[in-house]
Design an enzyme around this catalytic site. Structure first.
Site, short mmCIF file in Angstrom:
data_model
loop_
_atom_site.label_atom_id
_atom_site.label_comp_id
_atom_site.label_asym_id
_atom_site.label_seq_id
_atom_site.Cartn_x
_atom_site.Cartn_y
_atom_site.Cartn_z
N GLU A 33 -70.70 23.38 18.15
CA GLU A 33 -71.10 24.81 18.51
C GLU A 33 -69.96 25.51 18.09
O GLU A 33 -68.75 25.37 18.70
CB GLU A 33 -71.48 24.92 20.06
CG GLU A 33 -71.90 26.20 20.19
CD GLU A 33 -72.22 26.49 21.70
OE1 GLU A 33 -72.36 25.64 22.43
OE2 GLU A 33 -72.60 27.73 22.13
N ARG A 259 -67.18 9.67 25.24
CA ARG A 259 -66.18 10.73 24.95
C ARG A 259 -64.96 10.21 24.85
O ARG A 259 -64.39 9.32 25.40
CB ARG A 259 -66.25 11.67 25.87
CG ARG A 259 -67.08 12.75 25.89
CD ARG A 259 -67.26 13.80 27.02
NE ARG A 259 -66.44 15.02 26.62
CZ ARG A 259 -67.15 15.91 25.81
NH1 ARG A 259 -68.49 15.69 25.68
NH2 ARG A 259 -66.49 17.06 25.39
N LYS A 269 -63.76 22.79 25.43
CA LYS A 269 -63.38 24.14 24.53
C LYS A 269 -63.42 25.15 25.64
O LYS A 269 -62.54 26.02 25.67
CB LYS A 269 -64.49 24.32 23.65
CG LYS A 269 -64.30 23.81 22.27
CD LYS A 269 -65.50 24.05 21.42
CE LYS A 269 -66.59 23.17 21.78
NZ LYS A 269 -67.67 23.37 20.62
#
Ligand code: ATP
Ligand code: MG
Length: 556
Positions: A33, A259, A269
């Site tokens: 994104e 992850r 982020k």
């Protein structure tokens, strides 16, 4: 593991699918994104998505997952493209956006309404939350759940036309409000947002939700294996539900892996953005940041990052990897590739009292002790030299083999010198050493076989370049700042030290990454450096001074 065995469970699935003929070619996507810069966690996803496709002769899309206008920007899009390229991957003509499919997605939403599988809800966001139930309590149906297809189509078209304010209505999938999986309790598909979009401009005021857009975008692109992180595992039933309902020509398969978390680092982020917005770091590419752009600016080679995630491996188990593991990959790569240079970080002047005042000698210095192909360079040697303050001790312990009053040391590629006198300033600090050199001991001449225990680095004063050198340390004091209630409480206050250093003259040429002998790997900061005022970043130290601490912290 033999060479033929797949490295991880995802590669195993993919190779099996090729062997069984389920797929004739592999298509993957990397779907960030554009709401921030990519970080070390994304490196893992990039290497996996692009890596497996490359290994099998397949293709990879770089898809900007831009369903959330307001948080997304063309700056982030550009940074993502730059970072993926720099890491060594190429999407060819397969750069796409979720927003490229907004028309298709809109049509698909209308089809769901027509099938009776979606409805417009007019409850407030808060009421929707209350109706949702909890993990232990089933949800309750919205009073608007049984609206007719006609009414839903009408309302949805008016949502699209911009007749309503943000939050007034929302389009929801009609699945099961009692499902034990919260994601299946009539999730939102479209919401009203009167806000322009970074790619689609002001065409839309309704935007699809991630879960709806993602699986269908995968289908449109012919993605065979949609690889994502474990937090999407519970979303997979929803991913599949949309595909079951809409039956696109191509059916992608979602597979989750864990992850990558790096000790002493945050990989979110949102939190990285806070570090930037609050001025705790200079920008997204501050060399202390675990962003790809930060690591690039610091001087990490892309092959070191690729090697790091390869060693970390793709698994289903959550892991916190030691920072030392990443730094070791950087050291190993630079150890082979970086030429050696001499620099003094905290200068202390040495005057060779018996060296002729105007004399300058040219010393031959090896550029790489392990690799003669790097050749040699000339180092000017003169009566006044800089050495590092750390290499002198006035009251030295017996085992201190660097310079001490009355003691001897070899200057690398130069002579053996003896410290005769220590000069101090008014504050009582050592500020100059008067030494004498032994003319018979010039390196490489074989004139004298006299040996001393210590060898130190130096730079000739009259030839030295002044440079600002930035010494970086970890941004956080805590091994897992992701877990801290407030990461501010575990910030390392001394993560940056700037020293006024003296460099050997050849460094004016601005090599890529170099090793300052005995000190670490360094590279020019391309952004802040000018020919008159060079700035160097320390990429990594020569040894891992955190290793022990970090092991202890991670065992806790
Ligand atoms: P963040 O939480 O930092 O915002 P994200 O998951 O929201 O990360 P996206 O831009 O959605 O970021 O991620 C793009 C891809 O990268 C996704 O497929 C995601 O699963 C993957 N990814 C993100 N973070 C990691 C990580 N730490 N380790 C491995 N893959 C990751
Ligand atoms: Mg995300």
């Amino acid at each position: 593991m033999t060479d033929n065995e797949p490295r991880d469970f995802i590669r195993k699935i993919i190779y099996d699918d090729l062997e069984s003929g389920k797929h004739t070619g592999i298509v993957t996507r990397f779907p960030p994104e554009p709401n921030g810069y990519l970080h070390i966690g994304h490196v893992m996803a990039i290497c996996l998505d692009f890596g497996v496709a490359a290994e099998t002769g397949g293709k990879t899309f770089l898809r900007l997952d831009d369903t959330n206008p307001g948080k997304e920007s063309p700056e982030f899009v550009q940074a993502i493209k730059d970072d993926v390229h720099w890491l060594g991957f190429d999407w060819g003509d397969r750069l796409t956006h979720a927003s490229d499919y907004f028309d298709h997605l809109h049509e698909s939403a209308i089809r769901l309404i027509e099938m009776g599988a979606a409805y417009v809800d007019s409850l407030s966001a808060e009421a929707i939350r209350e109706h949702r139930g909890t993990l232990t309590k089933p949800g309750t149906n919205s009073p608007f759940r049984d609206r007719s297809v006609e009414e839903n189509l009408d309302l949805f078209s008016r949502m699209y036309a911009g007749e309503f304010a943000d939050g007034e209505h929302v389009l929801r999938a009609k699945i099961d409000m009692a499902s034990p999986n919260m994601n299946l309790r009539d999730p939102a598909i479209y919401r009203i947002r009167h806000i322009p979009h970074q790619n689609a401009g002001d065409k839309w005021c309704i935007y699809p939700m991630y879960d709806f857009a993602h699986g269908l975008s995968d289908a449109y692109e012919g993605i065979t294996h949609s690889l994502c992180t474990l937090e999407f595992e519970d979303h997979r039933p929803l991913y599949d539900w949309f595909l079951d309902q809409l039956k696109p020509e191509h059916r992608p398969r979602q597979i989750e892996f864990s992850r990558l978390n790096l000790a002493y680092t945050i990989t979110s982020k949102r939190k990285l953005k806070m570090l930037v917005d609050e001025g705790i770091v200079s920008d997204w590419d501050d060399p202390r940041m675990p962003t790809i752009s930060g690591m690039r600016r610091r001087g990490y080679p892309p092959e070191a990052l690729r090697e790091f995630v390869k060693r970390a491996g793709v698994t289903k188990k959550d892991k916190l990897i030691e920072m030392g593991a990443l730094e070791n990959c950087v050291r190993e790569t630079l150890g082979d590739s970086a030429p050696r240079r001499m620099a003094v970080l905290r200068p202390l002047k040495v005057v060779l009292t018996n060296y002729p005042e105007d004399q300058v000698e040219s010393m031959e210095a090896m550029n790489h002790p392990g690799n003669p192909d790097f050749g040699t360079r000339a180092l000017p040697f003169s009566r006044e030299l800089w050495i590092d303050q750390d290499d002198f001790m006035e009251e030295a312990p017996r085992k201190f083999f660097r310079l001490k009053p009355g003691g001897e040391v070899r200057l690398r590629f130069g002579y053996i010198i003896r410290c005769d006198e220590v000069i101090k300033n008014d504050a009582g600090e050592v500020f100059e050493l008067r030494c004498s050199y032994d003319p018979d001991t010039r390196s490489g001449t074989g004139k004298s076989d006299r040996k001393v225990k210590g060898t130190i680095h130096w730079v000739s004063c009259q030839h030295a370049i002044d440079a600002s050198v930035r010494l970086y340390d970890r941004l956080f004091n805590d091994a897992n700042p992701n877990m801290a209630d407030d990461f501010h409480s575990v910030l390392n206050a001394s993560s940056l030290e700037v020293v006024a250093a003296k460099l050997e003259p050849s460094l004016a040429a601005g090599d890529d990454a170099v090793q300052f002998e005995r000190l670490g790997y360094f590279s020019v900061d391309a952004q802040d450096s000018t020919p008159d005022a060079p700035v160097f970043n320390r990429i990594v130290t020569l040894r891992d001074s955190w290793a022990k601490l970090e092991k202890q912290a991670l065992q806790k």
